[in-house]
Enzyme design. Structure first.
Site, PDB file in Angstrom:
ATOM      1  N   ASN A 225      52.269  54.976  11.533  1.00  0.00           N
ATOM      2  CA  ASN A 225      51.276  54.082  12.118  1.00  0.00           C
ATOM      3  C   ASN A 225      50.456  53.433  11.011  1.00  0.00           C
ATOM      4  O   ASN A 225      50.632  53.744   9.836  1.00  0.00           O
ATOM      5  CB  ASN A 225      50.398  54.820  13.142  1.00  0.00           C
ATOM      6  CG  ASN A 225      49.611  55.942  12.503  1.00  0.00           C
ATOM      7  OD1 ASN A 225      48.753  55.712  11.663  1.00  0.00           O
ATOM      8  ND2 ASN A 225      49.929  57.179  12.882  1.00  0.00           N
ATOM      9  N   ASP A 294      51.448  60.884  18.210  1.00  0.00           N
ATOM     10  CA  ASP A 294      51.492  61.696  19.432  1.00  0.00           C
ATOM     11  C   ASP A 294      52.897  62.211  19.721  1.00  0.00           C
ATOM     12  O   ASP A 294      53.063  63.239  20.368  1.00  0.00           O
ATOM     13  CB  ASP A 294      50.992  60.866  20.624  1.00  0.00           C
ATOM     14  CG  ASP A 294      49.464  60.732  20.593  1.00  0.00           C
ATOM     15  OD1 ASP A 294      48.809  61.703  20.163  1.00  0.00           O
ATOM     16  OD2 ASP A 294      48.946  59.666  20.972  1.00  0.00           O
ATOM     17  N   LYS A 304      71.927  59.246   7.711  1.00  0.00           N
ATOM     18  CA  LYS A 304      71.392  57.943   8.122  1.00  0.00           C
ATOM     19  C   LYS A 304      72.113  57.450   9.377  1.00  0.00           C
ATOM     20  O   LYS A 304      73.361  57.429   9.411  1.00  0.00           O
ATOM     21  CB  LYS A 304      71.596  56.965   6.959  1.00  0.00           C
ATOM     22  CG  LYS A 304      70.865  55.679   7.127  1.00  0.00           C
ATOM     23  CD  LYS A 304      71.076  54.794   5.917  1.00  0.00           C
ATOM     24  CE  LYS A 304      70.684  53.374   6.272  1.00  0.00           C
ATOM     25  NZ  LYS A 304      71.245  52.403   5.381  1.00  0.00           N
ATOM     26  N   ASP A 322      48.485  68.667  19.765  1.00  0.00           N
ATOM     27  CA  ASP A 322      47.206  67.977  19.595  1.00  0.00           C
ATOM     28  C   ASP A 322      46.317  68.892  18.744  1.00  0.00           C
ATOM     29  O   ASP A 322      45.748  69.866  19.245  1.00  0.00           O
ATOM     30  CB  ASP A 322      46.561  67.696  20.956  1.00  0.00           C
ATOM     31  CG  ASP A 322      45.325  66.816  20.815  1.00  0.00           C
ATOM     32  OD1 ASP A 322      44.584  66.983  19.816  1.00  0.00           O
ATOM     33  OD2 ASP A 322      45.099  65.959  21.689  1.00  0.00           O
ATOM     34  N   ILE A 323      46.260  68.571  17.464  1.00  0.00           N
ATOM     35  CA  ILE A 323      45.579  69.454  16.504  1.00  0.00           C
ATOM     36  C   ILE A 323      44.102  69.610  16.873  1.00  0.00           C
ATOM     37  O   ILE A 323      43.541  70.709  16.897  1.00  0.00           O
ATOM     38  CB  ILE A 323      45.714  68.899  15.070  1.00  0.00           C
ATOM     39  CG1 ILE A 323      47.183  68.670  14.744  1.00  0.00           C
ATOM     40  CG2 ILE A 323      45.073  69.834  14.060  1.00  0.00           C
ATOM     41  CD1 ILE A 323      47.438  67.856  13.483  1.00  0.00           C
ATOM     42  N   LYS A 353      37.428  61.276  26.266  1.00  0.00           N
ATOM     43  CA  LYS A 353      38.122  62.083  25.253  1.00  0.00           C
ATOM     44  C   LYS A 353      37.228  63.210  24.757  1.00  0.00           C
ATOM     45  O   LYS A 353      37.668  64.332  24.561  1.00  0.00           O
ATOM     46  CB  LYS A 353      38.502  61.167  24.078  1.00  0.00           C
ATOM     47  CG  LYS A 353      39.922  61.316  23.611  1.00  0.00           C
ATOM     48  CD  LYS A 353      40.310  60.210  22.646  1.00  0.00           C
ATOM     49  CE  LYS A 353      41.103  59.116  23.327  1.00  0.00           C
ATOM     50  NZ  LYS A 353      41.648  58.125  22.389  1.00  0.00           N
ATOM     51  N   LYS A 357      38.625  66.894  25.462  1.00  0.00           N
ATOM     52  CA  LYS A 357      38.998  67.753  24.328  1.00  0.00           C
ATOM     53  C   LYS A 357      37.863  68.706  23.948  1.00  0.00           C
ATOM     54  O   LYS A 357      37.972  69.429  22.962  1.00  0.00           O
ATOM     55  CB  LYS A 357      39.400  66.897  23.118  1.00  0.00           C
ATOM     56  CG  LYS A 357      40.654  66.045  23.357  1.00  0.00           C
ATOM     57  CD  LYS A 357      41.274  65.554  22.047  1.00  0.00           C
ATOM     58  CE  LYS A 357      42.392  64.549  22.301  1.00  0.00           C
ATOM     59  NZ  LYS A 357      43.128  64.165  21.100  1.00  0.00           N
TER      60      LYS A 357
HETATM   61  N1  CTP Z   1      44.526  64.014  17.341  1.00  0.00           N
HETATM   62  C1  CTP Z   1      45.071  65.197  16.861  1.00  0.00           C
HETATM   63  N2  CTP Z   1      46.349  65.519  17.113  1.00  0.00           N
HETATM   64  C2  CTP Z   1      47.138  64.707  17.851  1.00  0.00           C
HETATM   65  C3  CTP Z   1      46.586  63.498  18.337  1.00  0.00           C
HETATM   66  C4  CTP Z   1      45.283  63.178  18.059  1.00  0.00           C
HETATM   67  O1  CTP Z   1      44.356  65.940  16.179  1.00  0.00           O
HETATM   68  N3  CTP Z   1      48.382  65.041  18.082  1.00  0.00           N
HETATM   69  C5  CTP Z   1      43.120  63.698  17.080  1.00  0.00           C
HETATM   70  C6  CTP Z   1      42.883  62.536  16.150  1.00  0.00           C
HETATM   71  O2  CTP Z   1      42.736  62.963  14.817  1.00  0.00           O
HETATM   72  C7  CTP Z   1      41.587  61.957  16.678  1.00  0.00           C
HETATM   73  C8  CTP Z   1      41.689  62.181  18.144  1.00  0.00           C
HETATM   74  O3  CTP Z   1      42.566  63.291  18.304  1.00  0.00           O
HETATM   75  O4  CTP Z   1      40.464  62.669  16.207  1.00  0.00           O
HETATM   76  C9  CTP Z   1      42.241  60.957  18.784  1.00  0.00           C
HETATM   77  O5  CTP Z   1      42.879  61.252  19.904  1.00  0.00           O
HETATM   78  P1  CTP Z   1      43.957  60.235  20.505  1.00  0.00           P
HETATM   79  O6  CTP Z   1      45.296  60.606  20.135  1.00  0.00           O
HETATM   80  O7  CTP Z   1      43.522  58.833  20.230  1.00  0.00           O
HETATM   81  O8  CTP Z   1      43.618  60.541  21.944  1.00  0.00           O
HETATM   82  P2  CTP Z   1      44.532  60.857  23.135  1.00  0.00           P
HETATM   83  O9  CTP Z   1      43.814  61.941  23.802  1.00  0.00           O
HETATM   84  O10 CTP Z   1      45.928  61.088  22.684  1.00  0.00           O
HETATM   85  O11 CTP Z   1      44.400  59.553  23.944  1.00  0.00           O
HETATM   86  P3  CTP Z   1      45.195  58.181  23.858  1.00  0.00           P
HETATM   87  O12 CTP Z   1      46.377  58.365  22.954  1.00  0.00           O
HETATM   88  O13 CTP Z   1      45.545  57.968  25.260  1.00  0.00           O
HETATM   89  O14 CTP Z   1      44.210  57.187  23.332  1.00  0.00           O
END
Ligand code: CTP
Length: 416
Positions: A225, A294, A304, A322-323, A353, A357
């Site tokens: 990304n 994600d 490859k 989701d860390i 969020k 979380k």
């Molecule tokens: N984050 C994380 N681990 C993941 C995804 C996100 O630790 N696998 C953390 C990011 O570092 C950030 C926050 O979660 O602090 C952002 O979450 P995000 O991925 O944007 O939120 P989602 O709950 O997945 O919502 P969406 O993708 O629908 O925006």
């Protein structure tokens, strides 16, 4: 699965050092007190500062660049017109590098030139070109100090925010007795530390994630990304400057590690999670600034992938851990800060969020249409259970400083 903690890295830096991680540009102007600046370099370094020295042409008549080079551990600059020095670190770069400019001793002439906004040598140019606070420590004959011209110049500088340390009274090199002596090195260090304000996170362990994650598809391709990592690195830097012991878990980015930050490089979300869980037990604050992917491909192809005439390709993706949510769910959890990058309905989505979380604080920013990623500035909306704060568009370093100040304040409120 949580990785077993075997040993944690040594903490970097000493929170007892009042100027830990501070870049001090020491300007030395021409006066007999210039010899005292050599001691000042030692004291500043003992206090944790990284010191670079600029001598004016007149200062170089009293003291040598070699002395200051040996004491500071960096090349010393005396001229605006030194081609090789400019190639190594140009004067504008030097002005940006500085967190603080301290001119000690500041002669009557230097004070006059600063007050008039001159830029006819390296030191005066740096004082104009910097956004860092400038402090001067005057040293001169007591008559020169008392002269209305000098006092008017000082008043003008003070008005512009220049801080004036001293001078002290006493016997002078010329035999006079009166005001005009340079403050002692230890006093100047104390003045500078006091002027910088509180070190809100002195001795606190802070864990930060930053940058993107790359999820491999095959040996040459990945899903990534646009995160540059700049915000997370700025947060790590700001926390270290506030006195914290910082561990930074960084996704693949090409950014320099901030001073006094322990960095762990990772590539994928799962590697990031393992690194986080190896360090989270010690952390009192967790700041999740990484743009964690994600999803990842269900399997990584060993070779490859070939087009083989196909017009479409389907990749099967599975969800990454989701860390942030996992850390927030720990029984013994640190103060947990998340980031939310949103393209629409920012406040609503970010607050959802925060609640979902179970975070202590979320820093939301608008992304898309040339905002957020790959830029040096940004704007943040901070949300916590009972409050909000808007941090207007600013350089990411400045935003990070404000964010860290807010984190320290909220964490103190939770702890007390
Ligand atoms: N984050 C994380 N681990 C993941 C995804 C996100 O630790 N696998 C953390 C990011 O570092 C950030 C926050 O979660 O602090 C952002 O979450 P995000 O991925 O944007 O939120 P989602 O709950 O997945 O919502 P969406 O993708 O629908 O925006």
């Amino acid at each position: 699965m949580t990785q077993q903690v075997t040993h944690l890295p040594e903490r970097v830096g000493n929170p007892a050092e009042p100027l830990a991680s501070v870049n001090v540009l020491l300007g030395v102007s021409g006066g007999i007190a210039a010899y005292k600046s050599a001691e000042l370099v030692r004291r500043l370094r003992d206090a944790g500062a990284d010191v670079r020295v600029v001598l004016t042409e007149n200062a170089a008549r009293f003291v040598t660049a070699l002395t200051f080079q040996a004491l500071s551990g960096h090349p010393v600059r005396t001229s605006l017109w030194d081609e090789s020095a400019e190639a190594a670190m140009g004067h504008i770069e030097l002005a940006r590098w500085a967190d603080e400019i301290l001119v000690a001793p500041a002669s009557a002439d230097l004070i006059a030139r600063l007050s008039n906004g001159h830029a006819d040598d390296l030191l005066t140019t740096l004082c104009l070109a910097t956004s860092a606070p400038v402090a001067i420590a005057p040293a001169m004959n007591q008559q020169m100090w008392a002269h209305p011209a000098t006092q008017a110049n000082l008043a003008r500088l003070r008005e512009r925010g220049v801080r004036v340390f001293g001078p002290a009274s006493g016997e002078q090199a010329c035999g006079d007795v009166g005001r005009g002596r340079l403050l002692e090195a230890s006093e100047l260090v104390a003045e500078l530390a006091a002027a910088r304000g509180p070190r809100e996170l002195a001795g606190v362990d802070v864990l930060v994630t930053a940058g993107p994650t790359f999820e491999d598809i095959d040996p040459v391709r990945f899903i990534g990304n646009r995160s540059s990592g700049r915000m997370g690195f700025a947060v790590a830097d700001a926390a270290a400057r506030a006195g914290a012991f910082v561990t930074l878990v960084a996704g693949p980015v090409h950014l320099a590690t901030p001073p006094r930050v322990t960095r762990i490089d990772v590539r994928s979300a799962r590697e990031m999670r393992d690194a986080v869980f190896a360090h989270v037990a010690r952390a009192k604050i967790f700041i999740s600034a990484a743009a964690v992917g994600d999803f990842r491909p269900q399997s990584v192809a060993a070779h490859k992938l070939k087009k083989s005439g196909a017009s479409t390709l389907e990749l099967s993706l599975v969800q990454n851990p989701d860390i942030l949510a996992e850390v927030a769910a720990l029984a013994q959890r640190p103060f947990v800060v998340g980031f939310a990058a949103e393209t629409e309905q920012m406040e609503e989505f970010a607050r959802a969020k925060l609640e979902r979380k179970q975070l202590d604080l979320i820093a939301a920013n608008q992304v898309g249409s040339n905002l957020g990623f790959e830029r040096d500035d940004n704007a943040l909306l901070l949300l916590w259970p009972n409050g909000r704060e808007e941090l207007p568009q600013a350089d990411k370093r400045e935003l990070a400083r404000q964010l860290v100040a807010r984190i320290a304040q909220l964490r103190d409120a939770v702890a007390s």
